[in-house]
Design a protein around this motif. Structure first.
Motif, short mmCIF file in Angstrom:
data_model
loop_
_atom_site.label_atom_id
_atom_site.label_comp_id
_atom_site.label_asym_id
_atom_site.label_seq_id
_atom_site.Cartn_x
_atom_site.Cartn_y
_atom_site.Cartn_z
N ARG A 173 -65.26 59.69 55.04
CA ARG A 173 -65.48 59.97 56.38
C ARG A 173 -67.24 59.54 56.55
NH1 ARG A 173 -64.07 57.71 60.64
NH2 ARG A 173 -65.16 58.51 62.64
N ALA A 174 -68.03 60.62 55.51
CA ALA A 174 -69.39 60.38 55.41
C ALA A 174 -69.27 59.13 54.76
CB ALA A 174 -69.76 61.24 54.16
N THR A 175 -68.66 58.75 54.49
CA THR A 175 -69.80 57.26 53.76
C THR A 175 -69.92 56.21 54.58
OG1 THR A 175 -68.71 57.07 51.85
CG2 THR A 175 -68.72 55.00 52.44
N GLN A 176 -68.25 56.12 55.47
CA GLN A 176 -68.14 55.44 56.75
C GLN A 176 -69.22 55.31 57.67
OE1 GLN A 176 -64.40 56.83 58.15
NE2 GLN A 176 -63.24 55.22 58.40
N GLN A 199 -62.38 53.39 51.72
CA GLN A 199 -63.70 53.54 51.75
C GLN A 199 -64.64 54.74 51.27
OE1 GLN A 199 -64.78 52.13 56.76
NE2 GLN A 199 -66.82 51.97 55.78
N VAL A 200 -65.11 54.07 50.48
CA VAL A 200 -66.23 55.44 49.47
C VAL A 200 -67.05 54.98 49.24
CG1 VAL A 200 -63.87 56.68 49.28
CG2 VAL A 200 -64.51 55.53 47.20
N LEU A 201 -67.13 53.98 49.56
CA LEU A 201 -68.51 53.05 48.90
C LEU A 201 -69.16 52.39 49.88
CD1 LEU A 201 -69.61 51.37 46.04
CD2 LEU A 201 -68.91 49.45 47.12
N ILE A 216 -68.12 70.74 51.72
CA ILE A 216 -68.72 69.83 50.88
C ILE A 216 -68.11 68.24 51.08
CG2 ILE A 216 -67.44 68.38 48.57
CD1 ILE A 216 -69.19 71.69 48.92
N GLY A 217 -66.74 68.06 51.93
CA GLY A 217 -66.61 66.92 52.65
C GLY A 217 -67.08 66.84 53.99
N PHE A 218 -66.89 67.75 55.18
CA PHE A 218 -67.93 67.90 56.25
C PHE A 218 -69.43 68.49 56.45
CE2 PHE A 218 -62.83 66.82 56.46
CZ PHE A 218 -63.31 65.89 57.25
#
Length: 392
Positions: A74-77, A249-251, A327-329
């Motif tokens: 989600r951070a990548t998006q 979608q991690v890039l 770490i993720g959110f």
């Protein structure tokens, strides 16, 4: 190795267009040649493509090990959506973008059309739609690209032909510096159909080289009147997932392309002028390699940060669980903590207070006096740390 260039494209006359330099008007609108079924590439370009594909594989494996993989996705998006909004002249900070996504997920859109939630939501919805379709077996062709364009431009459900551009197009993010005019009409429809057929064909071309070629062709075809810069980028992301280079979608490729935008435009124009498409493939492969390695370093730093929080906090109870999820959110509010961790609102308020006391979170009054909490350590890694940024 003597690599043959692409055949020359065609140029169509254009009417006078306001703000367009005289040299571009004399040149006319460009229609690229069809993509070849087989294009030999120099050994150096093959090495770059292999390095990029290897870096993607390492990133995919590292992301799979991350405890909060969904948060990384989600951070990548959000970072890609932030970059896409920037292409339209809308600048939104990452903290604001993450907070906007948090609130937009509640299903209660703001009335203000200029609110970050409203500006980012179409791109995020398009990403989700495209990934869902790919996971259900869809090919990333003109049909799917059109569906995503319709979502990004606020016209979901509109057919492909109704979305196509009917006037000459202009390439160049800066309105005072266009670098290419693009053709329209029946030729555009035929070329877009050929592009779809080429994308669907199986061949011996390395996967990333084929994505780079398709990205270039989609950029210079410029099939839609709006959202074109986003379309080629999102195509590349989806095709990496579809062909197995990545599982999700991690890039954040858009972040790297934004940092190198002048060179990106120069490279596109150079292919038009010279047909030397292997130089473009090399540039694209370097972008993917460097961004994948930067993202790989990001995952490593996030894992180290998670270990530091684990040492800082008690080993039992909900507090270490909430800290690990940051770490993720990295942007939360009391309601998010309550829903994500299955606690009462009173307990969520107490957990955020304790994390503020330990300087894991800092409070921030977002729009309309909505208090959210930000994990600055993670935000720095996402946006400001040179070790996790693919600097050109």
């Amino acid at each position: 190795m003597n690599v043959p260039p692409l055949p020359a494209g065609q140029w169509a006359p254009v009417p006078r267009l306001p703000g367009i330099p005289e040299a571009l008007l004399r040149e006319g609108a460009y229609l690229p040649p069809p993509l070849p079924s087989d294009l030999p590439l120099p050994a150096a370009t093959h090495r770059l493509v292999a390095e990029a594909e290897h870096a993607l594989g390492r990133l995919d494996e590292a992301a799979a090990r991350l405890r909060v993989r969904s948060g990384l996705v989600r951070a990548t998006q959000v970072r890609d959506a932030q970059a896409s909004a920037g292409l339209t002249g809308v600048l939104i900070g990452l903290r604001e973008a993450l907070a906007a996504d948090l609130l937009a997920g509640r299903g209660d859109p703001p009335v203000d059309r200029s609110a970050p939630e409203q500006l980012l939501s179409p791109y995020l919805s398009a990403y989700d739609h495209g990934l869902d379709r790919v996971r259900r077996g869809a090919v990333v062709d003109a049909g799917l690209v059109g569906e995503m364009t319709a979502i990004m431009t606020g016209r979901p459900g509109l057919g492909l032909r109704d979305l196509l551009r009917r006037e000459p197009g202009v390439l160049g993010v800066r309105p005072d510096r266009p670098y290419l005019l693009t053709a329209t009409g029946a030729h555009l429809v035929a070329q877009l159909e050929q592009w779809s057929t080429w994308v669907r064909e199986e061949d011996e071309q390395p996967r990333l080289a084929k994505i780079a070629l398709a990205h270039y062709q989609l950029e210079v075809l410029q099939p839609f009147p709006t959202a074109n810069g986003h379309v080629a980028r999102v195509f590349s992301m989806l095709e990496m997932v579809r062909c197995g280079l990545l599982r999700d979608q991690v890039l954040p490729l858009s972040v790297w392309l934004d940092d190198t935008l002048p060179e990106y435009e120069e490279r596109i124009r150079a292919v038009v002028d010279t047909g030397r498409v292997h130089d473009w493939v090399g540039f694209f492969a370097r972008a993917v390699r460097d961004q994948a390695l930067a993202q790989l370093r990001l995952v490593g730093h996030l894992e180290e940060l998670a270990e530091r929080y684990a040492r800082l906090l008690p080993r039992t109870g909900k507090l270490p669980e909430v800290a690990a999820a940051l770490i993720g959110f990295p942007v939360v509010d009391h309601r998010a903590v309550r829903d994500r961790h299955g606690v009462t609102m009173k307990a969520a308020t107490d957990l955020t207070r304790r994390l503020v006391e330990r300087r894991v979170l800092v409070p921030w009054d977002f729009r309309d006096y909505r208090r959210v909490f930000v994990c600055r350590d993670v935000l720095r890694l996402l946006a400001d740390d040179p070790d996790t940024t693919a600097l050109p």
